[in-house]
Design an enzyme around this catalytic site. Structure first.
Site, mmCIF file in Angstrom:
data_model
loop_
_atom_site.group_PDB
_atom_site.id
_atom_site.type_symbol
_atom_site.label_atom_id
_atom_site.label_comp_id
_atom_site.label_asym_id
_atom_site.label_seq_id
_atom_site.Cartn_x
_atom_site.Cartn_y
_atom_site.Cartn_z
ATOM 1 N N ASP A 123 -9.922 -25.511 109.779
ATOM 2 C CA ASP A 123 -11.278 -25.013 109.582
ATOM 3 C C ASP A 123 -12.127 -25.508 110.748
ATOM 4 O O ASP A 123 -12.257 -26.721 110.956
ATOM 5 C CB ASP A 123 -11.858 -25.531 108.267
ATOM 6 N N ASP A 128 -10.953 -16.113 98.299
ATOM 7 C CA ASP A 128 -11.521 -17.378 97.821
ATOM 8 C C ASP A 128 -11.937 -17.230 96.357
ATOM 9 O O ASP A 128 -13.117 -17.042 96.042
ATOM 10 C CB ASP A 128 -12.737 -17.764 98.660
#
Length: 541
Positions: free
Chosen positions: A241, A395
């Site tokens: 990330d 997600d």
């Protein structure tokens, strides 16, 4: 002169970087005459069959390329570069191939397999060839939905086969003309060694060693009786990330349930390029970058992230995925850019696959209301680059209900009851980094995106993210059972046994982790060892 036939359809930077890494210079083919002037010709494997052949014809490359091949001059085709040698492909009915090899490229049977065939698989070599000598124990990286089969009409070309629901042609060679279904530039050290042999002309095939005899069409669907079938490895993926911290530096971070701050500061777990290189050396099968900087009005001006891709692709020779900002936008000057424009730049900067997140949820809502019309980023990118280039990053979070009829969404009975003892739940898709829930469930999203042309699902879990409790097996099983494209399990891994568990319980195709790798809590080698001890096929570095 090493010439690269770049017809403008995908990531060829990685192949160029691999050749440069080996100490050679590469010249791009610009005109038909450049093909005939080449001393060694590389035909990179990106895009779809019809797009590739259409572009070759548009550029006037077909006839000089055939002249080059018929003269038995050094040629290496990769993926589509192999398929285009055949007469045609079911991927693009009515579009003729180069016709150098007899036969037609066909689609893998999706009902029985995850398609695309994606990941690390082995070779069953049927001829004694310098090109592959000593490399037969290695795995190579494949990513394709269509394959060629061996038969009596092309048996003198077949160098190696690989098994995935039956044998298919994974390498061909006739004289100095060679083509591979796999990607050597994405196959780590073994792939670089293979490229080195081609570039130095170490490609002789011993006389008198014939490929296996095929007496009937059905023989092409049976493995060679004296050699064991190859097996597709379970992939272990390292995820980075990436975002700007408060000082403006681009860093790798990690959140707990998507909160990346600790004591008010963005967690800084390292520099993206350095971490990616470390994971490559440690044996990661793929590297995924998720650009989570908040977000980002003008993705094509995000030069630091593009530079991360460029620099990483110079030293990391496994697949690279990039996610974040793959959407249409209008910049501050009023210029309109499509999601395809953004994807183009990411591919040209070194990405092999792009990951679409929030935009996929909005697309599903639009398709539900109006139907598909070909305008979505998923459809556009898959049409140009092939569905293997499109990953959908989901997600979801659990929403508990008292009974299945309480919601129209896809409901499961769970072993983990809700706060009020609810025995049922559905998995709500979120957008904007998990901050906003939408009335779309993970199963519907996966099915719709697969129908639109996506080639893979990256399945996160807000509930398990950063927990170290293991993957959400119920979520993964629900999505894995709903689609016939590969599924990557993500979120929750805390020890090697969690990887064994998710592959055993859900038949996921790959598993991804971030924080435990960044903090060196669990080495990638320990994960691979645990999988191998459990009898699962893995790629070992």
């Amino acid at each position: 002169m090493i010439s690269l036939l770049d017809y403008g359809a995908g990531n060829v930077r990685s192949l160029r970087n691999a050749v440069t890494r080996l100490g050679y210079e590469v010249t791009d083919v610009r005109t038909p005459d450049d093909i005939l002037a080449a001393e060694r010709l590389l035909f990179p494997g990106v895009g779809a069959f019809g797009a590739a052949m259409g572009r070759l014809r548009e550029l006037g490359f077909v006839e000089p390329l055939l002249d080059y091949l018929r003269a038995d001059r050094p040629f290496l085709g990769i993926c589509i570069g192999l398929q285009c040698l055949f007469e045609g492909s079911d991927e693009s009915p009515g579009v003729p191939g180069l016709g150098l090899l007899a036969g037609r490229v066909e689609r893998f049977p999706a009902a029985a397999l995850s398609v695309p065939h994606m990941g690390w698989n082995g070779l069953r070599v049927h001829r004694d060839a310098e090109l592959l000598a000593g490399l037969t124990a290695d795995r190579f990286y494949f990513v394709h939905s269509y394959c060629a089969r061996a038969g009596t009409a092309n048996a003198d070309w077949v160098l190696a086969e690989t098994d995935y629901g039956g044998p298919f042609v994974s390498a061909v060679q006739h004289g100095q003309v060679i083509a591979l279904q796999f990607h050597p530039e994405k196959s780590g050290p073994a792939g670089l060694e293979l490229l080195q042999r081609f570039l130095t002309g170490t490609v002789a095939v011993a006389p008198g060693f014939a490929p296996r005899i095929l007496s009937a069409p059905e023989d092409a669907k049976k493995p060679h009786p004296s050699l064991p079938p190859t097996r597709l490895a379970k992939r272990v993926i390292a995820c980075l990330d990436v975002r700007n911290n408060d000082a403006g530096d681009l860093v790798v971070t990690k959140g707990d349930q998507y909160d990346v701050r600790e004591q008010g500061e963005v967690r800084n777990l390292g520099k993206p390029v350095e971490l990616a290189a470390r994971y490559y050396a440690e044996g990661a099968d793929e590297i995924t970058f998720l650009n989570i900087t908040a977000f980002r009005d003008f993705p094509l001006r995000d030069q630091p992230m593009l530079e991360v891709l460029r620099r990483t692709s110079e030293q990391v020779f496994v697949p690279l995925t990039i996610g974040g900002g793959i959407r249409a936008f209008t910049d501050s000057d009023g210029h309109r850019y499509t999601a395809l424009d953004v994807a183009d730049e990411y591919f040209r900067s070194g990405a092999d696959k792009i990951s679409i997140g929030s935009d996929a949820v909005y697309t599903v809502e639009q398709v539900r209301a109006e139907g598909a019309d070909g305008s979505s980023a998923i459809e556009q990118i898959a049409a140009r680059y092939g569905n293997q280039a499109v990953v959908i990053s989901v997600d979801p979070r659990r929403v508990y209900v008292s009974a299945p009829e309480a919601t129209p969404r896809h409901v499961i009975e769970t072993a983990f009851p809700g706060p009020n003892g609810e025995r049922f739940c559905w998995f709500q898709c979120t957008v904007s980094g998990g901050r906003e829930g939408r009335d779309v469930d993970a199963v519907e999203l996966a099915r719709t995106c697969a129908a639109l042309g996506a080639g893979e699902i990256l399945l996160n879990s807000i509930d398990r993210d950063g927990s170290g409790l293991g993957f959400d097996l119920e979520l993964i099983a629900a999505v894995r059972g709903a689609v016939h494209i590969p599924v990557i399990a993500s979120s929750g891994a805390g020890k090697p046994g969690h990887f064994v568990e998710v592959f055993s319980a859900t038949d996921a195709d790959a598993a991804l982790a971030a924080g435990i790798f960044h903090r060196r809590e669990v080495p990638i080698a320990a994960v691979k060892t645990a999988l191998a001890e459990a009898g699962m096929p893995v790629r070992v570095v």
